[in-house]
Design an enzyme around this catalytic site. Structure first.
Site, PDB file in Angstrom:
ATOM      1  N   GLN A   1       1.092 -19.321  -9.149  1.00  0.00           N
ATOM      2  CA  GLN A   1       1.178 -18.116  -8.628  1.00  0.00           C
ATOM      3  C   GLN A   1       2.413 -17.245  -9.060  1.00  0.00           C
ATOM      4  OE1 GLN A   1      -1.281 -19.426  -4.747  1.00  0.00           O
ATOM      5  NE2 GLN A   1      -0.349 -17.363  -4.425  1.00  0.00           N
TER       6      GLN A   1
ATOM      7  N   MET B   1       4.679  -2.402  -3.246  1.00  0.00           N
ATOM      8  CA  MET B   1       4.163  -2.855  -4.585  1.00  0.00           C
ATOM      9  C   MET B   1       2.779  -2.644  -4.933  1.00  0.00           C
ATOM     10  SD  MET B   1       6.011  -6.229  -6.173  1.00  0.00           S
ATOM     11  CE  MET B   1       5.367  -7.195  -5.166  1.00  0.00           C
ATOM     12  N   VAL B   2       1.905  -3.240  -3.804  1.00  0.00           N
ATOM     13  CA  VAL B   2       0.452  -2.840  -3.763  1.00  0.00           C
ATOM     14  C   VAL B   2      -0.008  -1.581  -3.541  1.00  0.00           C
ATOM     15  CG1 VAL B   2      -1.726  -3.444  -2.567  1.00  0.00           C
ATOM     16  CG2 VAL B   2       0.090  -5.055  -2.919  1.00  0.00           C
TER      17      VAL B   2
ATOM     18  N   SER C   1       9.106   5.469   7.900  1.00  0.00           N
ATOM     19  CA  SER C   1      10.593   5.355   7.904  1.00  0.00           C
ATOM     20  C   SER C   1      11.139   6.800   7.762  1.00  0.00           C
ATOM     21  CB  SER C   1      11.160   4.653   7.147  1.00  0.00           C
ATOM     22  OG  SER C   1      10.626   4.710   5.829  1.00  0.00           O
TER      23      SER C   1
ATOM     24  N   GLU D   1      -1.352 -21.011   2.425  1.00  0.00           N
ATOM     25  CA  GLU D   1      -2.059 -20.148   1.153  1.00  0.00           C
ATOM     26  C   GLU D   1      -3.142 -20.960   0.765  1.00  0.00           C
ATOM     27  OE1 GLU D   1      -1.470 -17.390   0.038  1.00  0.00           O
ATOM     28  OE2 GLU D   1      -1.814 -17.168  -2.183  1.00  0.00           O
TER      29      GLU D   1
ATOM     30  N   ARG E   1       4.289   3.268  -1.112  1.00  0.00           N
ATOM     31  CA  ARG E   1       5.296   3.080  -2.030  1.00  0.00           C
ATOM     32  C   ARG E   1       5.716   1.843  -2.409  1.00  0.00           C
ATOM     33  NH1 ARG E   1       9.082   7.661   0.622  1.00  0.00           N
ATOM     34  NH2 ARG E   1       7.981   6.786   2.644  1.00  0.00           N
TER      35      ARG E   1
ATOM     36  N   ARG F   1      -8.423  -9.649   8.514  1.00  0.00           N
ATOM     37  CA  ARG F   1      -9.363 -10.559   7.602  1.00  0.00           C
ATOM     38  C   ARG F   1     -10.542 -11.307   8.268  1.00  0.00           C
ATOM     39  NH1 ARG F   1      -5.390 -12.445   3.139  1.00  0.00           N
ATOM     40  NH2 ARG F   1      -4.742 -10.565   2.182  1.00  0.00           N
TER      41      ARG F   1
ATOM     42  N   HIS G   1      -1.629 -14.143 -11.405  1.00  0.00           N
ATOM     43  CA  HIS G   1      -1.895 -15.371 -10.579  1.00  0.00           C
ATOM     44  C   HIS G   1      -2.685 -16.134 -11.757  1.00  0.00           C
ATOM     45  CE1 HIS G   1       0.172 -14.402  -7.242  1.00  0.00           C
ATOM     46  NE2 HIS G   1      -0.777 -14.356  -6.341  1.00  0.00           N
TER      47      HIS G   1
ATOM     48  N   SER H   1       5.335 -11.633  -7.873  1.00  0.00           N
ATOM     49  CA  SER H   1       4.872 -10.466  -7.168  1.00  0.00           C
ATOM     50  C   SER H   1       4.120 -10.886  -5.984  1.00  0.00           C
ATOM     51  CB  SER H   1       3.874  -9.669  -8.212  1.00  0.00           C
ATOM     52  OG  SER H   1       2.812 -10.653  -8.605  1.00  0.00           O
TER      53      SER H   1
HETATM   54  N1  HSE Z   1      -0.177 -14.949  -0.700  1.00  0.00           N
HETATM   55  C1  HSE Z   1      -0.296 -14.595  -1.801  1.00  0.00           C
HETATM   56  C2  HSE Z   1       0.952 -15.047  -2.732  1.00  0.00           C
HETATM   57  C3  HSE Z   1      -0.295 -13.145  -2.026  1.00  0.00           C
HETATM   58  O1  HSE Z   1       1.928 -15.615  -2.182  1.00  0.00           O
HETATM   59  O2  HSE Z   1       1.092 -15.208  -3.999  1.00  0.00           O
HETATM   60  C4  HSE Z   1      -0.864 -12.282  -1.367  1.00  0.00           C
HETATM   61  O3  HSE Z   1      -2.334 -12.577  -1.402  1.00  0.00           O
END
Ligand code: HSE
Length: 372
Positions: free
Chosen positions: A164, A13-14, A39, A242, A11, A104, A276, A167
């Site tokens: 970026q 976003m991804v 939940s 990041e 449910r 990962r 992005h 989202s």
């Molecule tokens: N870390 C990325 C961001 C999103 O903050 O845009 C997830 O990969």
């Protein structure tokens, strides 16, 4: 027998983008889906075409999870760190496909981006790997853009400056951005109706609202009419988390057999919604004619959309507005730099929730289904 496939975090976003893509591609007809919730176990699950809604199963119940052949988890790192090791310790041998960063870099996990590393995925699958992670969105989108050049082994190093989308910081940031846009408009709406209003007054009203918002909500820096040049936590190198993931994950996806491919840059949050973008500078290992570089970029995979380095094409095809919601990886502004013929610059963008997150997971499911 269709593989029993558990979906967790469907449910979010991804997860919801993944569900949409799976429905569009008919993936649910190839699996026996079981929807989990942390939940709301017991509540009705989603209604899929032609199937009655089943009650949601408890996402923390290891016995139920262990009955799955495949689990796709979009619930986030904290959940994966809490549940996954116990599930494996329980003896579960199924395939875990994870959207988060939690696994990962784990020894027994592969970061999946099949248009770039399908051979590695196949090798690892044959070798018994059962844990598959989606990559960081920025890294996956960068490698999708540069796949052709990387395949030729033409790239010596990459520096990328990112733009970026909200989202990437989650649903809260998108809601905040849209609210900020509304507030900004509201504070100048009256002046905007007056053609004689001084631009300086308009800008001053908007800037004053922004300054107040920034002061009153330090945890959520405004993104509308603003940008944030820091994404994630700090590393001792001076990189943000990041930025650090760029080289780490790129090397893991590419395999980098000889030496790490140097990747570094600055990651910046901007007010686009879910695309992005990245301005890339790279040095080539040898001089290659521009037309050959463009052909190599364009032919890398079916989703690559090469935009001519022309003003109109760039303004219309190389923007978040043009690419958002599509599977296109747009690459444009490609040119050899005045710094020297081995320095190439380009601009690329892709949907952060599609190729940046959900699509590599969906395709990994497809790869596993080919084998069953
Ligand atoms: N870390 C990325 C961001 C999103 O903050 O845009 C997830 O990969």
């Amino acid at each position: 027998m269709k593989p029993r496939t558990g979906l967790i975090g469907w449910r979010g976003m991804v997860g919801s983008v993944l569900m949409e893509r799976m429905a569009t591609e008919g993936d649910f007809t190839r699996i026996e889906p079981v929807f989990f919730s942390e939940s709301q176990p017991g509540e009705p699950g989603p209604c899929l075409d032609g199937l009655a809604a089943q009650p949601l199963e408890d996402a923390t119940n290891l016995h139920l999870l262990a009955a799955m052949d495949i689990i796709i988890c979009c619930q986030g790192s904290e959940f994966t760190r809490r549940i996954y090791p116990d599930l494996r310790a329980h003896g579960w041998q199924g395939h875990w496909i994870d959207a988060s960063s939690a696994l990962r870099m784990a020894e027994d996990s592969v970061i999946v981006l099949d248009p770039v590393n399908r051979a590695m995925i196949d090798r690892q699958l044959a070798a018994g790997t059962r844990t598959w992670s989606g990559g960081n969105c920025t890294v996956s989108l960068l490698l999708m853009a540069l796949a052709g050049l990387l395949r030729q082994d033409w790239v010596e190093w990459i520096s990328t400056m990112t733009y970026q989308a909200a989202s990437g910081a989650g649903a809260v940031q998108i809601r905040a951005l849209l609210q900020e846009m509304g507030h900004l408009h509201a504070c100048v709406a009256h002046q905007l109706t007056d053609p004689a209003a001084a631009l300086r007054d308009l800008e001053a009203s908007a800037s004053s609202w922004l300054a107040q918002r920034a002061a009153s909500s330090p945890a959520l820096v405004p993104l509308a009419a603003n940008l944030i040049p820091y994404i994630g936590t700090a590393r001792p190198t001076g990189q943000s988390d990041e930025e650090g993931k760029g080289q780490e994950e790129a090397c893991r996806i590419l395999g980098c057999p000889d030496a790490p491919l140097p990747v570094d840059g600055l990651c910046v949050r901007v007010g686009s919604l879910r695309c992005h973008a990245q301005a890339v500078t790279l040095r080539l290992k040898r001089e290659v004619p521009l037309a050959e570089l463009e052909a190599c970029l364009a032919q890398a995979h079916p989703w690559l959309h090469l935009v001519p380095n022309e003003p109109d094409a760039s303004r219309h095809q190389l923007t978040p507005a043009a690419v958002s919601g599509s599977l296109r990886i747009a690459v444009g502004r490609v040119r050899q730099m005045t710094l020297g013929p081995r320095y190439l610059t380009l601009f690329t963008l892709g949907d952060q929730l599609l190729w940046g997150a959900a699509e590599p997971l969906r395709r990994q499911l497809g790869i596993l289904l080919e084998r069953t």
